[in-house]
Design an enzyme around this catalytic site. Structure first.
Site, PDB file in Angstrom:
ATOM      1  N   HIS A  21      -8.493  -3.571  -3.714  1.00  0.00           N
ATOM      2  CA  HIS A  21      -7.704  -2.809  -2.741  1.00  0.00           C
ATOM      3  C   HIS A  21      -8.189  -1.361  -2.659  1.00  0.00           C
ATOM      4  CE1 HIS A  21      -3.679  -1.901  -0.767  1.00  0.00           C
ATOM      5  NE2 HIS A  21      -4.049  -0.692  -1.151  1.00  0.00           N
ATOM      6  N   GLU A  22      -8.381  -0.726  -3.814  1.00  0.00           N
ATOM      7  CA  GLU A  22      -8.780   0.689  -3.811  1.00  0.00           C
ATOM      8  C   GLU A  22     -10.229   0.869  -3.364  1.00  0.00           C
ATOM      9  OE1 GLU A  22      -6.406   2.701  -3.856  1.00  0.00           O
ATOM     10  OE2 GLU A  22      -4.893   1.423  -4.774  1.00  0.00           O
TER      11      GLU A  22
ATOM     12  N   HIS B  24     -10.198   0.944   0.255  1.00  0.00           N
ATOM     13  CA  HIS B  24      -9.837   2.265   0.778  1.00  0.00           C
ATOM     14  C   HIS B  24     -11.056   3.170   0.888  1.00  0.00           C
ATOM     15  CE1 HIS B  24      -5.580   2.429   1.506  1.00  0.00           C
ATOM     16  NE2 HIS B  24      -5.262   2.035   0.279  1.00  0.00           N
TER      17      HIS B  24
ATOM     18  N   CYS C 112       0.858  -1.181   0.000  1.00  0.00           N
ATOM     19  CA  CYS C 112       0.000   0.000   0.000  1.00  0.00           C
ATOM     20  C   CYS C 112       0.895   1.231   0.000  1.00  0.00           C
ATOM     21  CB  CYS C 112      -0.907   0.004   1.225  1.00  0.00           C
ATOM     22  SG  CYS C 112      -2.047   1.412   1.279  1.00  0.00           S
TER      23      CYS C 112
END
Length: 191
Positions: A148-149, A152, A106
């Site tokens: 992953h994003e 976030h 990250c």
């Protein structure tokens, strides 16, 4: 603005580190697709490029908006670039679900990686930089990036998906290399 234009006008910004409150809460929805968003996206692409990343969420530069950019390869090796505002991600279930274990890192915890199993394929729905519906699907780095994003934008960092032991190893790796990343990285490159 078209992606090609966004790639030309941005300026890298500082990436905030894990522990910064904006990274650990669900982001505000994008409702205005005007010039301010376009400049933010341009800066996100510039920041991601300077950091040599695969993708970047607005929260990683301290902006509380549910949007991310991606610039990475898919399962075929083709380079893919784009924007997803207000993302929702889905992956295959049941017999179609296959996990791929790979090193994940990250940009908000630079220099540290840990193995994480994620579905090898993902589909992300949301809106592009113009506010038009967009669907992005892929595997490889792109599939991992979409997951992953989107995490976030939901206030999840990937350590939240790791075992306690793996989290500890991740933080030890980060601490060993932390001095290589200045506080304003990637505005100032790492050593």
């Amino acid at each position: 603005m078209p992606i090609a234009e966004l790639l030309e006008i941005g300026t890298p910004r500082t990436i905030v580190r894990w522990g910064t409150p904006v990274l650990h809460k669900k982001a505000e929805a994008v409702t205005d697709y005007g010039l301010e968003l376009q400049h933010l996206l341009a800066d996100m692409f510039a920041t991601n490029t300077a950091a040599e990343g695969a993708g970047l969420a607005a929260q990683q530069i301290g902006v509380d908006l549910a949007v991310f950019i991606y610039d990475c390869t898919d399962e075929t090796g083709a380079r893919r670039r784009g924007v997803v505002c207000n993302p929702e991600v889905a992956s295959p279930v049941g017999a179609d679900r296959r996990l791929a274990t790979g090193d994940e890192g990250c940009l908000s915890l630079p220099g540290a990686y840990q193995e994480l199993a994620r579905p090898e394929w993902a589909t992300c729905r949301g809106y592009d930089q113009f506010g038009e519906p967009v669907v992005v699907s892929g595997g490889g780095t792109l599939g991992r990036c979409l997951q992953h994003e989107t995490d976030h934008t939901n206030g999840i960092v990937f350590e939240d998906r790791l075992s306690r032991r793996a989290r500890k190893a991740l933080h030890v790796m980060f601490e060993r290399g932390a001095a290589d990343y200045p506080p304003d990285w990637p505005v100032t490159p790492h050593s």
